[in-house]
Design an enzyme around this catalytic site. Structure first.
Site, short mmCIF file in Angstrom:
data_model
loop_
_atom_site.label_atom_id
_atom_site.label_comp_id
_atom_site.label_asym_id
_atom_site.label_seq_id
_atom_site.Cartn_x
_atom_site.Cartn_y
_atom_site.Cartn_z
N CYS A 1 18.81 40.51 60.93
CA CYS A 1 17.66 39.98 60.19
C CYS A 1 16.85 41.17 59.69
O CYS A 1 17.42 42.21 59.36
CB CYS A 1 16.82 39.05 61.08
SG CYS A 1 16.06 39.85 62.50
N ARG B 1 14.44 37.62 64.59
CA ARG B 1 15.15 36.39 64.25
C ARG B 1 16.62 36.44 64.66
O ARG B 1 17.19 35.45 65.11
CB ARG B 1 15.04 36.12 62.75
CG ARG B 1 13.76 35.43 62.34
CD ARG B 1 13.63 35.36 60.83
NE ARG B 1 13.27 36.64 60.24
CZ ARG B 1 13.13 36.86 58.94
NH1 ARG B 1 13.33 35.87 58.07
NH2 ARG B 1 12.78 38.06 58.49
#
Length: 345
Positions: A81, A86
């Site tokens: 990410c 994330r």
């Protein structure tokens, strides 16, 4: 796969690992089959992603189902990410699928700090030590465009080769044009004229300047600084007995550019030559790879091992089989970036 097994702990089913950039880089080049998964938003992905990555937004409610839809069964997963937050959550969500997963620690921000490329699909982007974008656009054969800090740089611009064309009238005017030598696939007076404005600087080897009737001549060993860009003209020539007539020693140039704290080696038409050993701290190298004029794949590998660039682009390759380059160079920490300079490869 055995070459990167220790770093990944394992790559069989249900194995997971978080790795640094160097190990992630090796894994995505050497692991097969593997899908690179960018879990950022579509907008973030479009602004630049790791070459070869596909995008599934982690914030989508059906994230796991969508990953199952787009990732071929049996593929390992390499996920990232922006900064790692994330992807860590995505990693956890995907563990239940039983897939082999590696995650890039620090995300694409860490990748950029290592001076590795991200791409928009058309243009490769690097973040220089000065924190600015350096953009490289591969064009045809040996032609490429570099944009940095508002400066437009064109290398060996050629408008037409075979059935491929570049419409330079659609490009911004160039601040700097570099010509390595006078062969028709490197020197195109019409393309240079189209790209030129009143203060465009055209740097050439001596023979190209004679053909053009103008140009700032640089010979092997010359160094200049133009508008903050360092330029060194370096040798480019053939050494094989049956190729000496193509590029004789002392006639043609390669160039080393110093831009924003990065060094880019544009080899021109050359084989492996002793002078390559003096090239130090090269971040990005463009090396030719086609017979009978330049290097074979084995010579290309030898040259890259001598120069040790962070990233190497094969260019001027025609229909040469490039499949041996990544297996040979990726284990050494050299990222091989293959772009469609030429058809058929």
């Amino acid at each position: 796969m055995a070459m990167i097994q220790p770093a990944l702990s394992a790559c069989g089913n249900n194995s997971t690992s978080t790795v640094d950039c160097q190990e992630f880089e090796k894994a995505i080049q050497l692991t097969h089959p593997l899908t690179i998964l960018d879990v950022r938003t579509p907008e973030e992905y479009a602004s630049g992603h790791i070459p070869g990555a596909i995008n599934v937004n982690f914030f989508d409610e059906d994230f796991v189902d969508r990953v199952k839809q787009v990732v071929p069964e049996g593929d390992s997963l390499a996920i990232y990410c922006k900064s790692g937050r994330r992807s860590a959550q995505a990693h956890k969500a995907l563990e239940a699928t039983g897939d082999s997963i590696i995650e890039l620690a620090g995300g694409i921000e860490a990748w950029e700090k290592e001076r590795l490329p991200i791409t928009t699909g058309k243009t490769d982007i690097y973040i220089t030590p000065e924190g600015k974008k350096l953009e490289i656009e591969p064009l045809i054969h040996a032609s490429l465009r570099i944009v940095y800090d508002g400066k437009e740089i064109e290398i060996d611009p050629v408008g037409t080769l075979g059935d491929r064309t570049t419409d330079y009238s659609a490009f911004p005017k160039a601040d700097l044009i570099l010509v390595t030598h006078e062969h028709h696939d490197h020197l195109d007076p019409a393309a240079i004229e189209t790209l030129s404005k009143r203060d465009t600087i055209v740097v050439t080897n001596p023979n190209s300047a004679k053909i053009l009737g103008y140009g700032m001549v640089m010979s092997n060993g010359d160094r200049k600084e133009i508008d903050g860009i360092g330029i060194e003209a370096v040798p480019a020539y053939n050494v094989s007995e049956d190729r000496l007539q193509f590029h004789p020693k002392g006639r043609d140039n390669g160039y080393v550019l110093e831009i924003g704290g990065m060094k880019i080696y544009i080899a021109g038409d050359t084989e492996v030559i002793p002078e390559m050993a003096s090239l130090k701290d090269i971040d990005i190298a463009f090396l030719p790879c086609n017979l009978p004029y330049t290097m074979t794949p084995s010579q290309f590998i030898e040259a890259a091992e001598i120069i040790k660039p962070r990233v190497v682009y094969p260019y001027h390759y025609g229909t040469t089989d490039l499949s041996s380059l990544i297996p040979a160079l990726a284990p050494q920490g050299i990222y091989v970036r293959i772009c469609p300079f030429d058809p058929g490869a």
